[in-house]
Design a protein around this motif. Sequence first.
Motif, PDB file in Angstrom:
ATOM      1  N   ALA A  34      -6.565 -12.785  -3.798  1.00 41.75           N
ATOM      2  CA  ALA A  34      -6.176 -13.975  -4.548  1.00 41.75           C
ATOM      3  C   ALA A  34      -4.796 -13.818  -5.190  1.00 41.75           C
ATOM      4  N   GLN A  35      -4.325 -12.564  -5.322  1.00 47.81           N
ATOM      5  CA  GLN A  35      -3.027 -12.318  -5.948  1.00 47.81           C
ATOM      6  C   GLN A  35      -1.897 -12.150  -4.933  1.00 47.81           C
ATOM      7  N   TRP A  36      -2.193 -12.207  -3.659  1.00 48.98           N
ATOM      8  CA  TRP A  36      -1.179 -11.921  -2.653  1.00 48.98           C
ATOM      9  C   TRP A  36      -0.094 -12.989  -2.572  1.00 48.98           C
ATOM     10  N   SER A  37      -0.396 -14.188  -3.020  1.00 51.72           N
ATOM     11  CA  SER A  37       0.633 -15.234  -3.003  1.00 51.72           C
ATOM     12  C   SER A  37       1.717 -14.951  -4.039  1.00 51.72           C
ATOM     13  N   ASN A  38       1.366 -14.177  -5.054  1.00 52.22           N
ATOM     14  CA  ASN A  38       2.324 -13.756  -6.074  1.00 52.22           C
ATOM     15  C   ASN A  38       2.002 -12.304  -6.424  1.00 52.22           C
ATOM     16  N   PRO A  39       2.303 -11.383  -5.494  1.00 50.90           N
ATOM     17  CA  PRO A  39       1.818 -10.007  -5.620  1.00 50.90           C
ATOM     18  C   PRO A  39       2.389  -9.265  -6.821  1.00 50.90           C
ATOM     19  N   PRO A  40       1.542  -8.548  -7.539  1.00 46.93           N
ATOM     20  CA  PRO A  40       2.010  -7.713  -8.658  1.00 46.93           C
ATOM     21  C   PRO A  40       2.672  -6.448  -8.112  1.00 46.93           C
ATOM     22  N   PRO A  41       3.408  -5.732  -8.946  1.00 44.35           N
ATOM     23  CA  PRO A  41       4.000  -4.461  -8.503  1.00 44.35           C
ATOM     24  C   PRO A  41       2.911  -3.484  -8.049  1.00 44.35           C
ATOM     25  N   PHE A  42       3.237  -2.712  -7.030  1.00 44.06           N
ATOM     26  CA  PHE A  42       2.296  -1.718  -6.509  1.00 44.06           C
ATOM     27  C   PHE A  42       3.044  -0.389  -6.444  1.00 44.06           C
ATOM     28  N   SER A  43       2.874   0.429  -7.477  1.00 44.19           N
ATOM     29  CA  SER A  43       3.681   1.639  -7.644  1.00 44.19           C
ATOM     30  C   SER A  43       3.456   2.680  -6.560  1.00 44.19           C
ATOM     31  N   ALA A  44       2.309   2.623  -5.890  1.00 48.90           N
ATOM     32  CA  ALA A  44       1.997   3.639  -4.875  1.00 48.90           C
ATOM     33  C   ALA A  44       3.002   3.617  -3.727  1.00 48.90           C
ATOM     34  N   THR A  45       3.587   2.457  -3.428  1.00 52.54           N
ATOM     35  CA  THR A  45       4.547   2.379  -2.328  1.00 52.54           C
ATOM     36  C   THR A  45       5.738   3.295  -2.588  1.00 52.54           C
ATOM     37  N   LYS A  46       6.292   3.219  -3.781  1.00 52.10           N
ATOM     38  CA  LYS A  46       7.431   4.065  -4.139  1.00 52.10           C
ATOM     39  C   LYS A  46       7.030   5.535  -4.194  1.00 52.10           C
ATOM     40  N   GLU A  47       5.853   5.788  -4.742  1.00 50.28           N
ATOM     41  CA  GLU A  47       5.383   7.171  -4.863  1.00 50.28           C
ATOM     42  C   GLU A  47       5.197   7.817  -3.494  1.00 50.28           C
ATOM     43  N   TYR A  48       4.595   7.060  -2.566  1.00 49.03           N
ATOM     44  CA  TYR A  48       4.360   7.617  -1.232  1.00 49.03           C
ATOM     45  C   TYR A  48       5.650   7.754  -0.441  1.00 49.03           C
ATOM     46  N   LEU A  49       6.583   6.838  -0.634  1.00 55.89           N
ATOM     47  CA  LEU A  49       7.864   6.949   0.059  1.00 55.89           C
ATOM     48  C   LEU A  49       8.552   8.259  -0.317  1.00 55.89           C
ATOM     49  N   SER A  50       8.471   8.603  -1.585  1.00 55.75           N
ATOM     50  CA  SER A  50       9.074   9.852  -2.046  1.00 55.75           C
ATOM     51  C   SER A  50       8.260  11.063  -1.599  1.00 55.75           C
ATOM     52  N   LYS A  51       6.957  10.997  -1.795  1.00 59.56           N
ATOM     53  CA  LYS A  51       6.080  12.135  -1.500  1.00 59.56           C
ATOM     54  C   LYS A  51       6.077  12.498  -0.028  1.00 59.56           C
ATOM     55  N   TYR A  52       6.089  11.487   0.831  1.00 60.94           N
ATOM     56  CA  TYR A  52       5.937  11.755   2.260  1.00 60.94           C
ATOM     57  C   TYR A  52       7.256  11.963   2.983  1.00 60.94           C
ATOM     58  N   GLN A  53       8.332  12.177   2.210  1.00 59.86           N
ATOM     59  CA  GLN A  53       9.537  12.697   2.841  1.00 59.86           C
ATOM     60  C   GLN A  53       9.215  14.042   3.487  1.00 59.86           C
ATOM     61  N   ASP A  54       8.245  14.719   2.920  1.00 59.11           N
ATOM     62  CA  ASP A  54       7.722  15.956   3.494  1.00 59.11           C
ATOM     63  C   ASP A  54       6.392  15.641   4.176  1.00 59.11           C
ATOM     64  N   PRO A  55       6.349  15.586   5.507  1.00 59.62           N
ATOM     65  CA  PRO A  55       5.115  15.202   6.207  1.00 59.62           C
ATOM     66  C   PRO A  55       3.952  16.153   5.983  1.00 59.62           C
ATOM     67  N   LYS A  56       4.217  17.347   5.474  1.00 59.54           N
ATOM     68  CA  LYS A  56       3.127  18.282   5.193  1.00 59.54           C
ATOM     69  C   LYS A  56       2.226  17.757   4.088  1.00 59.54           C
ATOM     70  N   GLN A  57       2.729  16.775   3.302  1.00 62.65           N
ATOM     71  CA  GLN A  57       1.919  16.189   2.250  1.00 62.65           C
ATOM     72  C   GLN A  57       0.718  15.450   2.829  1.00 62.65           C
ATOM     73  N   ALA A  58       0.770  15.151   4.122  1.00 61.63           N
ATOM     74  CA  ALA A  58      -0.325  14.418   4.760  1.00 61.63           C
ATOM     75  C   ALA A  58      -1.502  15.322   5.105  1.00 61.63           C
ATOM     76  N   ASP A  59      -1.349  16.624   4.934  1.00 59.15           N
ATOM     77  CA  ASP A  59      -2.393  17.552   5.370  1.00 59.15           C
ATOM     78  C   ASP A  59      -3.749  17.235   4.764  1.00 59.15           C
ATOM     79  N   ASN A  60      -3.788  16.956   3.473  1.00 56.86           N
ATOM     80  CA  ASN A  60      -5.068  16.706   2.814  1.00 56.86           C
ATOM     81  C   ASN A  60      -5.741  15.455   3.353  1.00 56.86           C
ATOM     82  N   ILE A  61      -4.937  14.435   3.660  1.00 56.20           N
ATOM     83  CA  ILE A  61      -5.500  13.212   4.232  1.00 56.20           C
ATOM     84  C   ILE A  61      -6.111  13.525   5.587  1.00 56.20           C
ATOM     85  N   MET A  62      -5.378  14.269   6.394  1.00 58.30           N
ATOM     86  CA  MET A  62      -5.794  14.513   7.770  1.00 58.30           C
ATOM     87  C   MET A  62      -7.051  15.369   7.836  1.00 58.30           C
ATOM     88  N   LYS A  63      -7.316  16.150   6.802  1.00 61.50           N
ATOM     89  CA  LYS A  63      -8.503  16.987   6.801  1.00 61.50           C
ATOM     90  C   LYS A  63      -9.775  16.180   6.584  1.00 61.50           C
TER      91      LYS A  63
END
Length: 212
Positions: A111-140
């Motif tokens: 219901a909020q997508w027409s006026n989406p609120p900020p979603f901080s995870a996008t910025k956090e993941y962009l920075s964190k996943y500059q190192d692809p090894k950060q994905a190891d825990n997800i892949m496990k």
Amino acid sequence: MVKVFSLAIIHVTSGQGVELSSEQELGSFSFYQKTSVGEFMKFMSKTVAERTAPGQRQSVQEGNYIAHAYNRGGDAQLVSVMITDMDYPVRPAFSLLSKILDEYATAVPEAQWSNPPPFSATKEYLSKYQDPKQADNIMKVQAELDETKIILHKTIESVLERGEKLDNLVDRSNALTKLMLRYYVMTGRSMLLAKAVARIFRRAHGLAKGLV
């Protein structure tokens, strides 16, 4: 060194994509290149998202850059798109794309997508996943990703529907400024925009030698 340039979440309805959240990392480009390169990445993300079928994972290569896209499927039609260099590994990319869509769908009601609120995870993941090894825990803990089901396109043009022209798409796109269009005209001479911008990328990283 591997690099992630852009991460976006896009809602697609009736074939049209609307950006819900996006972040870019353009520190490797000069001040004068950031505007046009950034807008092309938005254009490419939206173009690929609109052409990624429900449940599909695909990668679209252009020059030395590649856009990975994942459509979560279902009624929501949420698509995540990540633009990286050619050295970034495929599996961590798609692990992140799946993870961020799940988190967005949980954190932000439709219901909020027409006026989406900020979603901080996008910025956090962009920075964190500059190192692809950060994905190891997800892949496990995530189900094994079948890479044979990832569709690879060699150019952005190849992902367009039959009879659809990139030139016409550019004309209709509101994502490109006059600066980007002027670059397209100046370098075009019937050349596709994607190739022109790929040339900007290569020149920005010292890879082009006398091509422009």
